[in-house]
Design a protein around this motif. Sequence first.
Motif, PDB file in Angstrom:
ATOM      1  N   GLY A  32     -12.332 -20.795  12.486  1.00 36.22           N
ATOM      2  CA  GLY A  32     -13.247 -19.672  12.349  1.00 36.22           C
ATOM      3  C   GLY A  32     -12.680 -18.400  12.954  1.00 36.22           C
ATOM      4  N   GLN A  33     -12.033 -18.521  14.101  1.00 31.83           N
ATOM      5  CA  GLN A  33     -11.423 -17.362  14.728  1.00 31.83           C
ATOM      6  C   GLN A  33     -10.259 -16.810  13.897  1.00 31.83           C
ATOM      7  N   GLU A  34      -9.536 -17.706  13.263  1.00 33.95           N
ATOM      8  CA  GLU A  34      -8.444 -17.246  12.395  1.00 33.95           C
ATOM      9  C   GLU A  34      -8.973 -16.417  11.225  1.00 33.95           C
ATOM     10  N   VAL A  35     -10.028 -16.903  10.597  1.00 31.40           N
ATOM     11  CA  VAL A  35     -10.605 -16.164   9.466  1.00 31.40           C
ATOM     12  C   VAL A  35     -11.193 -14.831   9.931  1.00 31.40           C
ATOM     13  N   LEU A  36     -11.879 -14.836  11.056  1.00 29.67           N
ATOM     14  CA  LEU A  36     -12.529 -13.613  11.525  1.00 29.67           C
ATOM     15  C   LEU A  36     -11.524 -12.562  11.982  1.00 29.67           C
ATOM     16  N   VAL A  37     -10.429 -12.992  12.598  1.00 31.28           N
ATOM     17  CA  VAL A  37      -9.402 -12.028  13.014  1.00 31.28           C
ATOM     18  C   VAL A  37      -8.755 -11.373  11.790  1.00 31.28           C
ATOM     19  N   ASN A  38      -8.452 -12.158  10.783  1.00 32.00           N
ATOM     20  CA  ASN A  38      -7.884 -11.578   9.556  1.00 32.00           C
ATOM     21  C   ASN A  38      -8.886 -10.667   8.845  1.00 32.00           C
ATOM     22  N   LEU A  39     -10.167 -11.041   8.887  1.00 35.91           N
ATOM     23  CA  LEU A  39     -11.177 -10.168   8.302  1.00 35.91           C
ATOM     24  C   LEU A  39     -11.274  -8.855   9.067  1.00 35.91           C
ATOM     25  N   LEU A  40     -11.188  -8.907  10.385  1.00 38.54           N
ATOM     26  CA  LEU A  40     -11.232  -7.692  11.194  1.00 38.54           C
ATOM     27  C   LEU A  40     -10.038  -6.779  10.890  1.00 38.54           C
ATOM     28  N   LEU A  41      -8.863  -7.375  10.765  1.00 36.11           N
ATOM     29  CA  LEU A  41      -7.683  -6.580  10.423  1.00 36.11           C
ATOM     30  C   LEU A  41      -7.792  -5.989   9.018  1.00 36.11           C
ATOM     31  N   ALA A  42      -8.393  -6.757   8.093  1.00 42.20           N
ATOM     32  CA  ALA A  42      -8.582  -6.241   6.732  1.00 42.20           C
ATOM     33  C   ALA A  42      -9.549  -5.064   6.731  1.00 42.20           C
ATOM     34  N   LEU A  43     -10.613  -5.137   7.530  1.00 38.57           N
ATOM     35  CA  LEU A  43     -11.552  -4.010   7.614  1.00 38.57           C
ATOM     36  C   LEU A  43     -10.904  -2.769   8.216  1.00 38.57           C
ATOM     37  N   ILE A  44     -10.088  -2.965   9.237  1.00 36.44           N
ATOM     38  CA  ILE A  44      -9.391  -1.825   9.849  1.00 36.44           C
ATOM     39  C   ILE A  44      -8.388  -1.214   8.865  1.00 36.44           C
ATOM     40  N   LEU A  45      -7.672  -2.086   8.127  1.00 32.21           N
ATOM     41  CA  LEU A  45      -6.727  -1.589   7.127  1.00 32.21           C
ATOM     42  C   LEU A  45      -7.439  -0.787   6.036  1.00 32.21           C
ATOM     43  N   ASP A  46      -8.563  -1.295   5.569  1.00 32.97           N
ATOM     44  CA  ASP A  46      -9.312  -0.588   4.535  1.00 32.97           C
ATOM     45  C   ASP A  46      -9.837   0.751   5.060  1.00 32.97           C
ATOM     46  N   LEU A  47     -10.335   0.755   6.284  1.00 28.85           N
ATOM     47  CA  LEU A  47     -10.876   1.979   6.857  1.00 28.85           C
ATOM     48  C   LEU A  47      -9.804   3.052   7.013  1.00 28.85           C
ATOM     49  N   MET A  48      -8.651   2.684   7.531  1.00 33.90           N
ATOM     50  CA  MET A  48      -7.602   3.660   7.769  1.00 33.90           C
ATOM     51  C   MET A  48      -6.975   4.160   6.462  1.00 33.90           C
ATOM     52  N   THR A  49      -6.792   3.262   5.509  1.00 24.62           N
ATOM     53  CA  THR A  49      -6.179   3.669   4.238  1.00 24.62           C
ATOM     54  C   THR A  49      -7.083   4.625   3.474  1.00 24.62           C
ATOM     55  N   VAL A  50      -8.360   4.283   3.363  1.00 21.29           N
ATOM     56  CA  VAL A  50      -9.290   5.137   2.626  1.00 21.29           C
ATOM     57  C   VAL A  50      -9.461   6.488   3.327  1.00 21.29           C
ATOM     58  N   ALA A  51      -9.545   6.468   4.662  1.00 27.76           N
ATOM     59  CA  ALA A  51      -9.686   7.734   5.391  1.00 27.76           C
ATOM     60  C   ALA A  51      -8.458   8.615   5.205  1.00 27.76           C
ATOM     61  N   GLY A  52      -7.262   8.018   5.204  1.00 26.75           N
ATOM     62  CA  GLY A  52      -6.051   8.800   4.979  1.00 26.75           C
ATOM     63  C   GLY A  52      -5.999   9.394   3.583  1.00 26.75           C
ATOM     64  N   MET A  53      -6.384   8.628   2.575  1.00 25.94           N
ATOM     65  CA  MET A  53      -6.391   9.144   1.203  1.00 25.94           C
ATOM     66  C   MET A  53      -7.440  10.242   1.027  1.00 25.94           C
ATOM     67  N   GLN A  54      -8.579  10.088   1.665  1.00 22.38           N
ATOM     68  CA  GLN A  54      -9.600  11.130   1.568  1.00 22.38           C
ATOM     69  C   GLN A  54      -9.141  12.419   2.232  1.00 22.38           C
ATOM     70  N   LYS A  55      -8.467  12.327   3.358  1.00 25.42           N
ATOM     71  CA  LYS A  55      -7.951  13.532   4.003  1.00 25.42           C
ATOM     72  C   LYS A  55      -6.850  14.186   3.176  1.00 25.42           C
ATOM     73  N   LEU A  56      -6.113  13.376   2.428  1.00 29.32           N
ATOM     74  CA  LEU A  56      -5.032  13.911   1.611  1.00 29.32           C
ATOM     75  C   LEU A  56      -5.550  14.593   0.355  1.00 29.32           C
ATOM     76  N   VAL A  57      -6.528  13.973  -0.319  1.00 35.38           N
ATOM     77  CA  VAL A  57      -7.046  14.522  -1.576  1.00 35.38           C
ATOM     78  C   VAL A  57      -8.091  15.608  -1.317  1.00 35.38           C
ATOM     79  N   LYS A  58      -9.012  15.361  -0.385  1.00 32.28           N
ATOM     80  CA  LYS A  58     -10.077  16.309  -0.018  1.00 32.28           C
ATOM     81  C   LYS A  58     -10.935  16.707  -1.222  1.00 32.28           C
TER      82      LYS A  58
END
Length: 297
Positions: free
Chosen positions: A159-185
């Motif tokens: 369970g901890q393995e799945v949750l840690v990977n899910l947490l990293l996936a959420l952080i990756l999605d958050l940072m990627t989308v925020a970077g693209m939004q700042k770039l395109v505006k």
Amino acid sequence: MPGVQARCRARDRNNVLNRPEFLSLNQPPRREQMPGEGRGSSGPRRATFRQQSQQEDSGLRGSRDSSEGGSAADGGVKEASRWPEQDCMQLNPSFRGIAINSLLAIDISLSKRMGVCVRPHGSGAPLRSMVTLLALSGHALPWLCGTLICLWRSNTLAGQEVLVNLLLALILDLMTVAGMQKLVKRRGPWDFPPGILDYIAMDTYSFPAAHASRAVMVSRFLLNHLVLAVPLRILLYLWAFLVGVSRMLLGKHHLSDVGCGFALGFLHFSLVESVWLDSATCQTIISIGTLHWPILV
């Protein structure tokens, strides 16, 4: 006939050009004489020299004008070639530009029509609260907090393995989308100022749709790592789709923003699956996060 001849003589007698002082005008021009042919030769020589000099001056002037015209033309060509192509007026736009502008116009028009829950007293006012709640279920803050709480309460390594990977996936999605939004505006179809939750999740612009990307990524992740019945799997797919639609109904995103957000969510899921962290690495990350250093020894 004698009368006609008499009239002609009288007309010639009355003609002014027949007077002695004007007789030189009726004589044909004499041929040019060589230098040694007489005293009156200086006049024709002088006239001939004047004509030649005038011809030479006109030739020089013409050559100068042609050289100046050529240099001006060369300068004009160089100056025209010096200007960038985008500064010139394009009277015949390309087919690609026309197609892109047409698609953008259709996208904006459809997005405006889908924003039925924008106005508090519009046709979609009764659904506004439900649509807002549905959009909130795809926000980054509930998913990050929920994943951290589940990771803190989990006691199994799987369970901890799945949750840690899910947490990293959420952080990756958050940072990627925020970077693209700042770039395109890109602004939304209805230019509303971002709310407090949008600033917290760094979701201040329209392209791409962060909620749609996160919903698709989370639904694919849960479907791949959880054993769910068929009705729950269908509901999970339906939830991801409705989260993206709810953002359009609220006037926050364009139709193209949500479509690109769905595609980006699939890409994030594929990337997380390709770099999946094993149980030992997840335990190391948990120990660093909880400052439980003896587990590293």
